[in-house]
Design a protein around this motif. Sequence first.
Motif, mmCIF file in Angstrom:
data_model
loop_
_atom_site.group_PDB
_atom_site.id
_atom_site.type_symbol
_atom_site.label_atom_id
_atom_site.label_comp_id
_atom_site.label_asym_id
_atom_site.label_seq_id
_atom_site.Cartn_x
_atom_site.Cartn_y
_atom_site.Cartn_z
ATOM 1 N N VAL A 39 62.795 18.951 19.021
ATOM 2 C CA VAL A 39 62.382 18.245 17.809
ATOM 3 C C VAL A 39 62.525 19.155 16.595
ATOM 4 C CG1 VAL A 39 60.482 17.032 16.680
ATOM 5 C CG2 VAL A 39 60.802 16.803 19.144
ATOM 6 N N VAL A 40 62.164 20.416 16.748
ATOM 7 C CA VAL A 40 62.311 21.380 15.646
ATOM 8 C C VAL A 40 63.785 21.514 15.270
ATOM 9 C CG1 VAL A 40 62.057 23.797 14.982
ATOM 10 C CG2 VAL A 40 60.214 22.645 16.202
ATOM 11 N N ASP A 41 64.650 21.683 16.259
ATOM 12 C CA ASP A 41 66.088 21.808 15.978
ATOM 13 C C ASP A 41 66.631 20.557 15.303
ATOM 14 O OD1 ASP A 41 66.204 24.346 17.006
ATOM 15 O OD2 ASP A 41 66.876 23.699 19.000
ATOM 16 N N GLU A 42 66.178 19.392 15.735
ATOM 17 C CA GLU A 42 66.625 18.147 15.127
ATOM 18 C C GLU A 42 66.206 18.066 13.660
ATOM 19 O OE1 GLU A 42 65.645 13.414 15.510
ATOM 20 O OE2 GLU A 42 65.579 14.652 17.312
ATOM 21 N N ARG A 43 64.999 18.461 13.358
ATOM 22 C CA ARG A 43 64.513 18.412 11.972
ATOM 23 C C ARG A 43 65.206 19.445 11.088
ATOM 24 N NH1 ARG A 43 58.132 16.995 11.828
ATOM 25 N NH2 ARG A 43 58.300 15.108 13.071
ATOM 26 N N PRO A 47 68.018 17.473 7.997
ATOM 27 C CA PRO A 47 66.865 17.356 7.099
ATOM 28 C C PRO A 47 66.809 16.040 6.341
ATOM 29 C CG PRO A 47 68.498 18.832 6.169
ATOM 30 C CD PRO A 47 68.967 18.472 7.557
ATOM 31 N N LYS A 48 67.933 15.354 6.189
ATOM 32 C CA LYS A 48 67.933 14.096 5.439
ATOM 33 C C LYS A 48 67.335 12.949 6.246
ATOM 34 C CE LYS A 48 71.907 15.341 2.666
ATOM 35 N NZ LYS A 48 73.288 15.038 2.308
ATOM 36 N N LYS A 49 67.485 12.993 7.552
ATOM 37 C CA LYS A 49 67.006 11.903 8.389
ATOM 38 C C LYS A 49 65.498 11.902 8.539
ATOM 39 C CE LYS A 49 71.190 11.362 11.094
ATOM 40 N NZ LYS A 49 71.778 11.351 12.420
ATOM 41 N N SER A 50 64.931 13.057 8.785
ATOM 42 C CA SER A 50 63.484 13.130 8.980
ATOM 43 C C SER A 50 63.002 14.527 8.701
ATOM 44 C CB SER A 50 63.104 12.746 10.414
ATOM 45 O OG SER A 50 63.596 13.710 11.309
ATOM 46 N N GLY A 51 61.730 14.631 8.471
ATOM 47 C CA GLY A 51 61.127 15.941 8.328
ATOM 48 C C GLY A 51 61.126 16.452 6.909
ATOM 49 N N PRO A 52 60.632 17.652 6.744
ATOM 50 C CA PRO A 52 60.469 18.242 5.426
ATOM 51 C C PRO A 52 61.776 18.787 4.855
ATOM 52 C CG PRO A 52 59.757 19.759 7.083
ATOM 53 C CD PRO A 52 60.121 18.476 7.799
#
Length: 122
Positions: A39-43, A47-52
């Motif tokens: 999940v960390v790697d995905e975020r 960065p545009k899809k989800s997360g900070p």
Amino acid sequence: MIVCVAVVGHQNNPLYIQSFTEADDALKLHHIVHCSLDVVDERVNNPKKSGPMLNETFLGLLYPIENYKVYGYLTNTKVKFILVTTDLDVKDADVRNTSFIVVLNGIYYQTSNERMAQFELV
């Protein structure tokens, strides 16, 4: 209540994992921490899809699982701090302002008062 804290290196190698529950749950919490790295790697990579934003170090709630919530913090050097808690009603702002500060201060004081070899390195 914080049940597990993990420090993971920039190559996803575990540097420190400490669980604060029974021995039976330690392997389960280790697995939860390992899964949270995806999940960390995905975020970080999307960065545009989800997360900070990329300049934001607190990743917030990574995912809830069963009776736990998993939060993440990413340093500038890509070292990850993973926090697993049983408080299902806690808000992201509370975790950002208190939990990570308490955990990081605890690790700092523990290392400054004891020898580094006494850590449980994984």
